[in-house]
Design a protein around this motif. Structure first.
Motif, PDB file in Angstrom:
ATOM      1  N   LEU C  41      54.326  35.400  24.169  1.00  0.00           N
ATOM      2  CA  LEU C  41      53.851  36.442  23.249  1.00  0.00           C
ATOM      3  C   LEU C  41      52.757  35.867  22.369  1.00  0.00           C
ATOM      4  CD1 LEU C  41      57.225  38.061  22.103  1.00  0.00           C
ATOM      5  CD2 LEU C  41      55.759  38.693  24.036  1.00  0.00           C
ATOM      6  N   ILE C 203      66.537  35.237  23.737  1.00  0.00           N
ATOM      7  CA  ILE C 203      65.234  35.366  23.081  1.00  0.00           C
ATOM      8  C   ILE C 203      64.240  34.399  23.738  1.00  0.00           C
ATOM      9  CG2 ILE C 203      63.989  35.074  20.901  1.00  0.00           C
ATOM     10  CD1 ILE C 203      66.554  35.968  19.443  1.00  0.00           C
TER      11      ILE C 203
ATOM     12  N   TRP D 188      58.872  41.057  20.677  1.00  0.00           N
ATOM     13  CA  TRP D 188      59.735  40.096  19.979  1.00  0.00           C
ATOM     14  C   TRP D 188      60.924  40.825  19.357  1.00  0.00           C
ATOM     15  CZ3 TRP D 188      60.058  34.832  19.279  1.00  0.00           C
ATOM     16  CH2 TRP D 188      61.001  34.430  18.341  1.00  0.00           C
ATOM     17  N   ASP D 189      60.651  41.922  18.682  1.00  0.00           N
ATOM     18  CA  ASP D 189      61.730  42.624  17.978  1.00  0.00           C
ATOM     19  C   ASP D 189      62.777  43.175  18.947  1.00  0.00           C
ATOM     20  OD1 ASP D 189      60.517  41.985  15.598  1.00  0.00           O
ATOM     21  OD2 ASP D 189      59.871  44.007  15.102  1.00  0.00           O
ATOM     22  N   ALA D 191      63.510  41.909  21.873  1.00  0.00           N
ATOM     23  CA  ALA D 191      64.257  40.730  22.342  1.00  0.00           C
ATOM     24  C   ALA D 191      65.203  40.223  21.264  1.00  0.00           C
ATOM     25  CB  ALA D 191      63.286  39.633  22.766  1.00  0.00           C
ATOM     26  N   ALA D 192      64.726  40.233  20.019  1.00  0.00           N
ATOM     27  CA  ALA D 192      65.537  39.684  18.929  1.00  0.00           C
ATOM     28  C   ALA D 192      66.761  40.553  18.658  1.00  0.00           C
ATOM     29  CB  ALA D 192      64.685  39.546  17.669  1.00  0.00           C
TER      30      ALA D 192
END
Lengths: 220, 220, 220, 220, 220, 220
Positions: C41, C203, D188-189, D191-192
């Protein structure tokens, strides 16, 4: 004894023929399953060594045919020799396991892996060695439904764990075999036969190896 | 609010001892992993043939040790010979696959099956053949995270499908390999190597075969 | 008969070049695995708070590098602080589990989930904390093959069940830990560490997080 | 509108009451599911910091109760603080994902892991945030049966792959999210959040954490 | 044609008889698989209604035997009647699927579930309806290895997804059937037959229902 | 008692509202889940027999609606009659299992198969029959977390094994039920109900059958 099955009376539990006019006949349009090729890879046969020529001849004489797995390996004489030597030692050399027991392992492993070639060829071997067609079917369909001695069941349970969860085998699994009456040498042989068919099943499926059609009728 | 990082406990993954007073030292009580035996089966070594004696001698000279898998088979000279011939043809004979590629297949298959012996011995081979320690780790841990050519990736994807879902392999899987540049002979070799380690992994796990300790440090 | 072992191809697992004429060299064409990026990312780094700047500085001083997981979180200072606080409490605060034991859980869980980042970073920690490279390999490859105390084995079995079948955990699983000598607080810690790496593994894999290359050689 | 359900008319598709004399009444002998405890581990509450005392007070005021997950962590104030900070940043801080979307991920992940605590607490959140009870049920039962935008479906598909097959996530999975309109920060969010509930589900199941009973009726 | 198999020549690919003196005969000690009982539950037969008596009589006349599944249900006349009506409508009433196609679905589903009873009874039906023993074997062993029309393959792929991953079926799966030429009514019938054998397989396995021995030889 | 949930206070364990300006409102953009259709197949209703017309009328009178599963079958009166007779005998006829217990099996099986229709319709039945909403949630989410008698737990464990691993059921599984107090007739009924919902779940998922919306609120 039941009557010979014909198309008019095979309906497993029919109360009568309810098919109306215009119903498609049962088998219309399903291609015939002719296993004519050997496998899906196009590998021209190599020049065989005299030893391998003699081996194929002996197969013709004793079996009436050369098993397709041998024809598949015949693109490379060295590979054919190595495979035949390895296989024959495994399945035919003296062992605490009878030849039928080794074939039972072969079929049970092949059932886990759903290998058409090996289920067909070795299912036939179980039927012929045992003289019991139902035994071959049970090994191919669900060995847990078979009537077996505790020792045979322990042998097959180990072969299935070797097949499906080998990384979880521990000393208590080997101990269970010893308690059932197997020696350490027998345990090697069970592991070796189960391991071998995990290889063979995969090579056969990866290459779409087709069983000789004659196997289907053997030992019925 | 997050806790303010303090001197005594902020560093993750650090090798140093930062345990406070009264804390158990990090490694207390974990047994040392000495792989001294060959396997969990008690099978006394057989009298080896001169060829096999010479083979073991050559291993000592060139490698400095006899791989434990060979010592495991040494309870029966015929089995040892058949295994060595089969193995050496598979992994060392000329092929469209390089020796490194065959070892990569070996490790990726062994990772699926979580075989300690084969991951250790063949992981070392990948590191040494490639000169790239990270490549060996990636094959053992998760080949999908590796940077590979499309052709190598197709090869390993096929090997993994052969391992995990061989009954679902169909012509389109073989076609994908052909499109990636593999010949039918190459496809055989990929299937054969993948198949072999599906056997070897299972025999090693079933007998708790232990890798020679020297492998751990090779190629690091 | 098995092929007689010949000079040119008998040695399995050998590091030397025994390829014949015309044979592809072993490692031709496999890209080098350089882990240069942090993750897949593209998230520009945020302005770090003084506390986080000091934390990164301390990593550089004590470890020689900032672990990539921290660089990955550095796009958002609040998230970085929350992660660091949560992680450091979990892995470094006083506990009935030694730091090595917590790292063993980390690696065993990461092995189930095949997480390249965590296997690499925490495998190094197990090797360094224990001083036993083989222990790190066993945790990463197949913890069931390791020589462990019954208590450590119970701990890892629970962590693996937490990983693979958490919905099937029942009172008898907790009772097994208590019988092995763990307190209720220890059980929390085992669950918390196992749970955490089930998060971290995901993650890391979801973002293709890459381990710092230096981990590969630590503790060998 | 359907009539109010009573015992005499709930039979889903009954042609009539065929129960004979002496039939056991429907609910005889099934224990009532009173979730009175917090979890199966016996960990006495610690002295809370003023910040955590205030936090619990605010929960009482705004929710009418302290969620049991917070009571579970209350045996150690440092762990409670770290958990609360990490959780609140994840689920409540500004993000490209709405709070409802984050809760939808929470429930879909918890459904894969069959976590009673999280399905109950976060299923309630989905119902209340969306004002649509059926949406909560669909997330908990089978998100594939829900009517969603393509973007939301891509988000949940990624969260499920993160849950069930994280080691198989590759660049094309992230590309699919980008094509659906998500930024790298959004990825990211997702996945998090997905990763977090893979942790939380496991800790809750490992400790038999019980949801506050009040959640069952919220948002119906 | 191959010679008739006898014990001396069935060895699938033997180079010769290597069994030494004292070798156990192949089939020693494996119990004969006599399927004499109907199932493992001891449920005395009920008084049958005249309709069911006539039905059993017709089975005897047309098939030569009453299928064991009917004898299993005969402990309760109402259940027997409901089952027979449901079954006969499903498998024998007019449909866009031929009776053979419905039996093919039955066997492929039963293969996924490894149901000995259903594989035996319905494998026989496929052999007899099609006149092709290999087709029956392929449906039972691995339908993916069969030569089928694209339409038949789509039908069986859907039946297998219904069996193994029904919660993942979506509109695109139904669309694939429509594109292959099936009507919505056909799709119902495929789902209904696949669903039914997922019921039947489970009841048969749960009660250890045994197939009438006569099925083994039908259609060979 | 907790206060009535509103959007301002449902945050499961929020320390405060951290959403910044410009944050998307929680539920923006998620389509409403209106279950208006019956299923995804377009099958026009058939002319119903007087018996079936009366049956639908009775459903309207007693339930307030005709369950969608019956409307789904209404494209063919014979299939509807066969289904209704089979279903009603199974779930409503006298049995050693109470109606609630049969519904518990229905929901637990449907949870394994993640069937939205059946979880919704039969989850409602469990809530209403038992008068305990939490019991319905537990059966749908994770029956292992429920407080049950040993006998009920044995019943559900068997139903789950019938669902997930029917080919592995053996005499010891039936013996466990007998030891728990079930008769052979009860064992049949458990197997039959579990088997039935393995059929129903699959037909419902294969056709995207939608539950009547009224179920969602029943028994809360």
């Amino acid at each position: 004894m039941a009557k010979k099955a014909s198309k008019s009376n095979v309906l497993p539990y029919a109360a009568g023929n309810r098919g109306g006019a215009g119903e498609k006949p049962p088998g219309s349009g399903v291609p015939r399953q002719d296993d004519t090729g050997v496998m899906a890879l196009n590998l021209p046969p190599a020049q065989l060594s005299p030893a391998m020529e003699a081996y194929f001849k002996k197969c013709e004489e004793k079996l009436g045919f050369v098993p397709n797995v041998l024809l598949a390996y015949a693109f490379d004489n060295a590979k054919l020799e190595a495979f035949a030597a390895f296989y024959n030692d495994l399945m035919l050399a003296p062992s605490g396991l009878s030849k039928l027991e080794r074939e039972m392992i072969a079929v049970v492993v092949s059932s886990q892996n759903r290998c058409y070639y090996c289920l067909t060829a070795h299912g036939a071997a179980v039927r012929v060695y045992s003289g019991d067609p139902a035994l071959g079917e049970l090994m191919a369909m669900n060995y847990r439904a078979a009537r077996l001695t505790k020792k045979q069941r322990a042998m097959l349970d180990f072969a299935v764990k070797v097949t499906n969860a080998s990384s979880q085998i521990e000393e208590e699994d080997r101990e269970a075999l010893r308690r059932a009456g197997f020696t350490d040498r027998d345990i090697w042989d069970i592991a070796a036969v189960a391991g071998f068919f995990n290889m063979s099943n995969r090579i056969a499926s990866a290459t779409d190896m087709r069983p000789n059609a004659v196997y289907h009728g053997q030992g019925r």
